[in-house]
Design a protein around this motif. Sequence first.
Motif, mmCIF file in Angstrom:
data_model
loop_
_atom_site.group_PDB
_atom_site.id
_atom_site.type_symbol
_atom_site.label_atom_id
_atom_site.label_comp_id
_atom_site.label_asym_id
_atom_site.label_seq_id
_atom_site.Cartn_x
_atom_site.Cartn_y
_atom_site.Cartn_z
ATOM 1 N N VAL A 33 4.426 -5.463 -6.411
ATOM 2 C CA VAL A 33 6.024 -5.297 -6.466
ATOM 3 C C VAL A 33 6.516 -5.851 -7.453
ATOM 4 O O VAL A 33 5.779 -7.602 -7.276
ATOM 5 N N HIS A 34 7.355 -5.356 -8.690
ATOM 6 C CA HIS A 34 7.909 -6.458 -9.552
ATOM 7 C C HIS A 34 9.439 -7.544 -8.737
ATOM 8 O O HIS A 34 9.589 -8.429 -9.289
ATOM 9 N N THR A 35 10.232 -6.454 -7.883
ATOM 10 C CA THR A 35 11.195 -6.659 -7.456
ATOM 11 C C THR A 35 11.437 -6.544 -6.140
ATOM 12 O O THR A 35 10.941 -5.489 -5.944
ATOM 13 N N GLY A 36 12.362 -7.249 -5.257
ATOM 14 C CA GLY A 36 12.371 -6.814 -4.059
ATOM 15 C C GLY A 36 10.704 -6.630 -3.129
ATOM 16 O O GLY A 36 10.136 -7.318 -3.234
ATOM 17 N N TYR A 37 11.377 -5.327 -2.263
ATOM 18 C CA TYR A 37 10.019 -5.670 -1.116
ATOM 19 C C TYR A 37 9.240 -4.605 -1.698
ATOM 20 O O TYR A 37 7.968 -4.274 -0.755
ATOM 21 N N TYR A 38 9.360 -3.912 -2.169
ATOM 22 C CA TYR A 38 9.356 -1.968 -2.635
ATOM 23 C C TYR A 38 8.190 -1.462 -3.613
ATOM 24 O O TYR A 38 9.299 -2.439 -5.065
ATOM 25 N N TYR A 39 7.082 -1.511 -3.555
ATOM 26 C CA TYR A 39 7.153 -0.694 -5.652
ATOM 27 C C TYR A 39 7.728 0.586 -5.707
ATOM 28 O O TYR A 39 7.590 1.102 -5.132
ATOM 29 N N SER A 40 8.331 0.229 -7.138
ATOM 30 C CA SER A 40 8.443 1.148 -7.706
ATOM 31 C C SER A 40 8.010 1.354 -9.232
ATOM 32 O O SER A 40 7.971 1.085 -9.913
ATOM 33 N N ALA A 41 7.281 3.112 -8.748
ATOM 34 C CA ALA A 41 6.881 3.989 -10.493
ATOM 35 C C ALA A 41 7.347 3.246 -11.838
ATOM 36 O O ALA A 41 7.303 3.500 -12.820
ATOM 37 N N ARG A 42 8.937 4.001 -11.665
ATOM 38 C CA ARG A 42 10.106 3.547 -12.230
ATOM 39 C C ARG A 42 10.204 2.146 -13.479
ATOM 40 O O ARG A 42 10.449 1.713 -14.226
ATOM 41 N N ASP A 43 9.355 1.085 -12.737
ATOM 42 C CA ASP A 43 9.454 -0.247 -13.228
ATOM 43 C C ASP A 43 7.969 -0.384 -13.564
ATOM 44 O O ASP A 43 7.248 -0.301 -13.332
ATOM 45 N N PRO A 44 8.843 -0.522 -15.248
ATOM 46 C CA PRO A 44 7.387 -0.978 -16.132
ATOM 47 C C PRO A 44 6.667 -2.240 -15.643
ATOM 48 O O PRO A 44 5.023 -2.248 -16.348
ATOM 49 N N LEU A 45 7.215 -2.878 -14.508
ATOM 50 C CA LEU A 45 6.329 -4.514 -14.647
ATOM 51 C C LEU A 45 5.897 -4.207 -13.274
ATOM 52 O O LEU A 45 4.807 -5.212 -12.952
ATOM 53 N N SER A 46 5.852 -3.194 -12.619
ATOM 54 C CA SER A 46 5.168 -3.236 -11.281
ATOM 55 C C SER A 46 3.687 -2.561 -11.649
ATOM 56 O O SER A 46 3.459 -1.779 -13.145
ATOM 57 N N TRP A 64 0.798 -0.803 0.544
ATOM 58 C CA TRP A 64 0.009 -0.328 0.338
ATOM 59 C C TRP A 64 1.241 1.803 -0.260
ATOM 60 O O TRP A 64 2.069 1.482 0.461
ATOM 61 N N VAL A 65 0.754 2.557 -0.453
ATOM 62 C CA VAL A 65 1.487 3.111 -0.779
ATOM 63 C C VAL A 65 0.124 4.598 -0.898
ATOM 64 O O VAL A 65 -0.593 3.844 -0.899
ATOM 65 N N ARG A 66 0.665 5.872 -0.447
ATOM 66 C CA ARG A 66 0.023 6.511 -0.078
ATOM 67 C C ARG A 66 0.239 8.489 -1.343
ATOM 68 O O ARG A 66 1.269 8.349 -0.720
ATOM 69 N N GLN A 67 -0.915 9.465 -1.503
ATOM 70 C CA GLN A 67 -0.471 10.962 -1.810
ATOM 71 C C GLN A 67 -0.968 11.495 -1.057
ATOM 72 O O GLN A 67 -2.099 11.339 -1.766
ATOM 73 N N ALA A 68 -0.630 12.025 -0.757
ATOM 74 C CA ALA A 68 -1.365 13.744 0.830
ATOM 75 C C ALA A 68 -1.409 14.911 -0.414
ATOM 76 O O ALA A 68 0.049 14.859 -1.275
ATOM 77 N N PRO A 69 -2.397 15.236 -0.146
ATOM 78 C CA PRO A 69 -2.187 16.301 -1.311
ATOM 79 C C PRO A 69 -1.043 17.382 -1.445
ATOM 80 O O PRO A 69 -0.756 17.874 -0.250
ATOM 81 N N GLU A 121 3.955 8.288 -1.099
ATOM 82 C CA GLU A 121 4.390 7.624 0.680
ATOM 83 C C GLU A 121 4.446 6.422 0.742
ATOM 84 O O GLU A 121 3.210 5.799 0.521
ATOM 85 N N TRP A 122 5.376 5.231 0.648
ATOM 86 C CA TRP A 122 5.189 3.672 1.102
ATOM 87 C C TRP A 122 4.731 3.863 2.399
ATOM 88 O O TRP A 122 5.488 4.240 3.661
ATOM 89 N N VAL A 123 3.499 2.751 2.673
ATOM 90 C CA VAL A 123 3.672 2.877 4.191
ATOM 91 C C VAL A 123 3.012 1.187 4.775
ATOM 92 O O VAL A 123 3.623 1.632 6.083
ATOM 93 N N SER A 124 3.112 0.206 3.310
ATOM 94 C CA SER A 124 2.629 -1.171 4.359
ATOM 95 C C SER A 124 3.226 -2.107 3.264
ATOM 96 O O SER A 124 2.738 -1.662 1.450
ATOM 97 N N GLY A 125 3.534 -3.352 3.153
ATOM 98 C CA GLY A 125 3.861 -3.895 2.554
ATOM 99 C C GLY A 125 3.810 -6.264 2.675
ATOM 100 O O GLY A 125 3.356 -5.700 4.239
ATOM 101 N N ILE A 126 3.455 -6.549 2.689
ATOM 102 C CA ILE A 126 3.669 -7.923 2.734
ATOM 103 C C ILE A 126 4.272 -8.966 1.487
ATOM 104 O O ILE A 126 3.819 -9.064 0.202
ATOM 105 N N ASN A 127 4.399 -9.972 1.899
ATOM 106 C CA ASN A 127 5.035 -11.335 0.938
ATOM 107 C C ASN A 127 3.892 -12.235 0.527
ATOM 108 O O ASN A 127 2.640 -11.930 0.790
ATOM 109 N N ARG A 128 4.915 -12.983 -0.103
ATOM 110 C CA ARG A 128 3.039 -13.867 -1.287
ATOM 111 C C ARG A 128 2.278 -14.647 -0.383
ATOM 112 O O ARG A 128 1.156 -14.313 -0.761
ATOM 113 N N GLU A 129 2.551 -14.879 0.753
ATOM 114 C CA GLU A 129 1.976 -15.932 1.741
ATOM 115 C C GLU A 129 0.913 -15.310 2.692
ATOM 116 O O GLU A 129 0.596 -15.748 3.501
ATOM 117 N N GLY A 130 1.542 -13.840 2.754
ATOM 118 C CA GLY A 130 0.795 -13.350 4.263
ATOM 119 C C GLY A 130 1.089 -13.528 5.092
ATOM 120 O O GLY A 130 0.770 -13.116 5.757
#
Length: 124
Positions: free
Chosen positions: A99-112, A36-41, A46-55
Amino acid sequence: QVQLVESGGGLVQPGGSLRLSCLASGFTFSNYYMNWVRQAPGKGQEWVSGINREGDSTYYLDSVKGRFTISRDNAKNTLYLQMNNLQPEDTAVYFCARVHTGYYYSARDPLSARGQGTQVTVSS
């Protein structure tokens, strides 16, 4: 076609709770870490939280630890964010992100991927 559709946002008073949901389709949900990520006005994403594949492994932004809980149901292709004791500084558009690779979402990654977002407003 990858789709992430968030729901559950709204207006809540300080100290209140909301549960966000994100329904995923177009890919094998259980194969991916999710964030989960968020964007304030007027602010950046801003990254908020992450979870692995199995939960069974989760991680959080320091300012939301103890108040937010991320979870997933792979059978339902759904990601959740339970938000308790919400504060005005939590006001933002909240996005579900694959998330495509690693633990965090990247807007620069076209596969995210990221959904369209759901608005959370915390105000008295």
